[in-house]
Structure formats: C-alpha cells, structure tokens
Design a protein around this motif. Structure first.
Motif, mmCIF file in Angstrom:
data_model
loop_
_atom_site.group_PDB
_atom_site.id
_atom_site.type_symbol
_atom_site.label_atom_id
_atom_site.label_comp_id
_atom_site.label_asym_id
_atom_site.label_seq_id
_atom_site.Cartn_x
_atom_site.Cartn_y
_atom_site.Cartn_z
ATOM 1 N N HIS A 205 -88.355 43.797 -18.881
ATOM 2 C CA HIS A 205 -90.544 43.506 -18.334
ATOM 3 C C HIS A 205 -90.289 41.970 -18.312
ATOM 4 O O HIS A 205 -90.926 41.496 -18.026
ATOM 5 C CB HIS A 205 -91.259 44.407 -19.142
ATOM 6 N N ASN A 206 -89.579 41.296 -17.949
ATOM 7 C CA ASN A 206 -88.590 39.807 -18.294
ATOM 8 C C ASN A 206 -89.742 39.204 -19.023
ATOM 9 O O ASN A 206 -90.533 38.086 -18.181
ATOM 10 C CB ASN A 206 -89.467 39.570 -16.468
ATOM 11 N N PHE A 207 -89.835 39.666 -20.541
ATOM 12 C CA PHE A 207 -91.322 39.184 -20.721
ATOM 13 C C PHE A 207 -91.114 37.900 -21.479
ATOM 14 O O PHE A 207 -91.831 37.042 -22.332
ATOM 15 C CB PHE A 207 -91.463 40.859 -22.478
ATOM 16 N N MET A 208 -89.165 37.335 -21.559
ATOM 17 C CA MET A 208 -88.915 36.305 -21.620
ATOM 18 C C MET A 208 -89.312 34.680 -21.324
ATOM 19 O O MET A 208 -89.219 33.948 -22.074
ATOM 20 C CB MET A 208 -87.733 35.956 -21.619
ATOM 21 N N LEU B 110 -86.921 31.702 -29.023
ATOM 22 C CA LEU B 110 -87.743 32.716 -29.807
ATOM 23 C C LEU B 110 -88.187 34.491 -29.648
ATOM 24 O O LEU B 110 -88.758 34.053 -28.836
ATOM 25 C CB LEU B 110 -88.383 31.946 -31.295
ATOM 26 N N GLY B 111 -86.662 35.420 -30.271
ATOM 27 C CA GLY B 111 -87.507 36.436 -30.544
ATOM 28 C C GLY B 111 -87.248 37.172 -29.142
ATOM 29 O O GLY B 111 -87.056 37.763 -28.665
ATOM 30 N N ARG B 112 -86.007 36.836 -28.431
ATOM 31 C CA ARG B 112 -85.238 37.371 -26.841
ATOM 32 C C ARG B 112 -84.817 38.344 -27.057
ATOM 33 O O ARG B 112 -84.632 39.820 -26.210
ATOM 34 C CB ARG B 112 -84.346 35.668 -25.756
ATOM 35 N N GLU B 113 -84.338 38.914 -27.984
ATOM 36 C CA GLU B 113 -83.259 39.818 -28.592
ATOM 37 C C GLU B 113 -84.462 41.878 -28.386
ATOM 38 O O GLU B 113 -84.066 42.716 -28.214
ATOM 39 C CB GLU B 113 -82.366 39.470 -29.859
ATOM 40 N N ARG B 114 -85.459 41.266 -28.736
ATOM 41 C CA ARG B 114 -86.772 42.139 -28.708
ATOM 42 C C ARG B 114 -87.777 41.995 -27.597
ATOM 43 O O ARG B 114 -88.529 42.680 -27.090
ATOM 44 C CB ARG B 114 -88.318 41.475 -29.555
ATOM 45 N N MET B 115 -86.994 40.697 -25.390
ATOM 46 C CA MET B 115 -87.575 41.258 -24.806
ATOM 47 C C MET B 115 -86.438 41.795 -23.910
ATOM 48 O O MET B 115 -86.674 41.070 -22.658
ATOM 49 C CB MET B 115 -88.344 39.855 -24.596
ATOM 50 N N PRO B 116 -85.980 42.835 -23.738
ATOM 51 C CA PRO B 116 -84.736 42.843 -22.735
ATOM 52 C C PRO B 116 -85.115 43.695 -21.267
ATOM 53 O O PRO B 116 -84.617 43.291 -20.537
ATOM 54 C CB PRO B 116 -83.882 43.531 -23.396
#
Length: 344
Positions: A187-190, A179-185
């Motif tokens: 920093h490798n935040f995914m 979820l929210g991967r569109e906001r994590m392009p």
C-alpha cells in the motif's frame, strides 16, 4: 514572490558507486530514455523519475506554468547513504552539492540550494557543511530523521547542531528509513503513514532531549507539514506533565515546538489552519515535494485554498517566511532578491 521550499534534484550522471565501492545500497541512476530514468537500489527498481528531476530548463518550464518564482533544491533522501563508509558517502554528497551549486549559479534568479552531509561521521559532516555554506554558497543543509537507527538526540550529533546554530545554518529535516517500515511493504504506507510518524519521532526527540533548549537559535524545518507531530503535541505535553522523572527540559514540549518551522505540504486547508493556530503563520512556508507523485499541484494550492487569510499571512507563507529562514536577503543573491527587498 512564490518560493517552493521543498523540491528534490539529482545529477543526471554520477559514478556508479556500487561498482566503485561495492555494497548493495548505493542508488544508481539508469537512464531509460532522454526524458526518463530509473533509480536502482540493490539492482531493484526504487523509483521511476523523469527529466524534471535533473533538467533545470524543464523545471523552469513547470515553474513558469505553475507560478513558482524560486525553487529550493535539495537532494533525494535515498542518496543520503548514511550506512556507507563516511569518506565514500562524502564523495556522494560532494557530487550532489557541487551539482546543486552549479545549477544555482547558472540560474541564480530561479534556484536556491540545500546541501547534504555524511551524518554518520560528525567531523566530516561539519566540514562539508562549512564547504556548502562558505565555498558553494548554498543556503542550508538537508538531513534525515535518523542516522542508521540513531535518533537525532544521540550524543554524536551534538557538535553538528552546535555548529549549525553558531553558523546560522538552516536545517531541513526529511523523513527516511522510517520506523516500522518492515510492517509497511504494501500500500506504499511507508510514504503515507511511516514518513509522518518518523517525522514526529524526530521532532519529539529534538525537544524532549533538550537539544532545542541547549541550542535555542537552531533553525529547523520539518518536511510534510511536520508529519503527525503537530497533532500529537498535546500528548507529548501530557507525558511531560505526568512523568517528571523523565524531564530533561525546563518547559513542556509545546514551548519548544514553537521554535520549529514546517513546510505547508499537508494538502488540506483545515490542517493548515490548525498549524497556523498552533505555531503561527510565520513558521510555515510553501513546499510541494516537486517533482514526485505525492507533490502538491499547483505549488501553494493549500495556501491559496485556505479561506480567511489576509494578504500578509498569504504572502509570508508563499515566500516571505522561506526567504527569512534561508537568509536569502542576507546573501543578496541575484536581481530577483534585490527586487524583493525593495518591494518591487
């Protein structure tokens, strides 16, 4: 006996499903040298991998150096292919399941296998789960935290969980398509933020929906120490208390959370102690995420570094709990298991 519950493997050669079936989301393994390859998705670099991810002899060398007796092999989540036609995804699953079973059969004292199934079609998933357990002699099934955006409490998954409980199939739930991967392009935040949050959502869904109440003997383990789930559990309880009109269970979430299992991949002894206090050491087993960059080196380090553990707790988390969860003793696979059962 040290069992690394959380490791991933992929065959070094499998058909190019993008060329065979079309579509731009199939993972394609493109070898760059004898000891390395690139996993491509849609023609783009998804991940660089080394021969550790397909070569059992290389893995055994690492295991011997790092003190691991047994690895539990599971597919890389990018290969789930839940988006694809179920029969096409089934072929992808079968190739991997057969490869894992062959690897285990070649080195039965060093490896145990988990399979994958096409969760986008319940009947096909159940059929392949049965084949994995009865024909391939695997020890469980790995699934994702959602299937094409459907949470795991969707009615289409009920029969799968029902059969998993009936057949005593251990389920390993690994985050994917967060979820929210569109906001994590950046920093490798995914991987560091999205996956823990995705795991928490999956765990909360299975509890709040009543699935864990309906199937009390369902055996489920969550990757990465359950992500952020252990730390938001009191908030879930509070929601259950203040919103009685939303309740679908007879008890608050923390009651059912104690049915879950977790790998130990949280990197910090403080976190491990917290999980032991919340769930009990019996619910935790060593997992390293071998052979990827975020893995724990050496496997079991967080357990080894945690002060105050007695020998029973330590031995259970390093191997005994995983053996029970995976029914290793029941299947009596290989001499190494026999020696474990006799206390040697």
């Amino acid at each position: 006996m040290r069992i690394d519950f959380h490791t991933h493997i992929i065959p070094s050669h499998f058909p190019n499903f993008e060329e065979k079936y079309g579509g731009g989301k199939w993972p394609v393994l493109e070898q760059t040298c004898t000891c390395g390859a690139t996993i491509l998705v849609g023609g783009k670099n998804f991940r660089e991998v080394t021969d550790q991810v397909w070569d059992p002899k290389r893995r055994i060398q690492d295991m011997d150096r790092e003190g691991v007796d047994i690895q539990v092999l599971s597919p890389i989540p990018v290969t789930f292919s839940y988006w694809a036609d179920p029969q096409e995804a089934l072929q992808m699953a079968k190739i991997q399941n057969d490869f894992i079973a062959e690897t285990v059969a070649e080195y039965p004292e060093r490896f145990v296998g988990l399979g994958t199934v096409p969760m986008q079609d319940g009947k096909t998933a159940i059929q392949e789960m049965e084949r994995c357990m009865n024909e391939l002699n695997l020890h469980g099934i790995e699934i994702g935290t959602n299937v094409n955006g459907k949470n795991l409490d969707d009615p289409c998954f009920i029969e799968f969980f029902e059969m998993a409980e009936k057949w005593d199939v251990p389920i390993f739930i690994h985050p994917w398509e967060t979820l929210g991967r569109e906001r994590m392009p950046r920093h490798n935040f995914m991987y560091t933020v999205g996956m823990p949050s995705e795991t928490a959502l999956a765990a909360a869904t299975l509890i709040w929906s009543g699935i864990m109440e309906k199937f009390p003997n369902l055996k489920i383990c969550f990757a990465h120490g359950g992500g952020s789930f252990p730390y938001i559990l009191p908030r879930l309880d509070q929601g259950w208390e203040v919103w009685p009109h939303l309740r679908l269970t007879n008890h608050p979430p923390s009651f059912y959370a104690k049915k879950f299992f977790f790998d130990s991949l949280n990197y910090d002894p403080l976190n491990l102690k917290f999980m032991m206090e919340r769930f009990g050491h019996e619910k935790i087993f060593m997992g390293s995420d071998y052979p990827f960059l975020l893995r724990e080196i050496d496997p079991g380090k967080v357990i080894d570094d945690t002060d105050g553990l007695n020998s029973e707790q330590k031995e259970a988390m390093l191997g005994g709990n995983a053996a029970k969860f995976l029914n290793i003793e029941k299947k009596k696979r290989g001499a190494v298991y026999a020696s474990t059962n006799t206390g040697e």
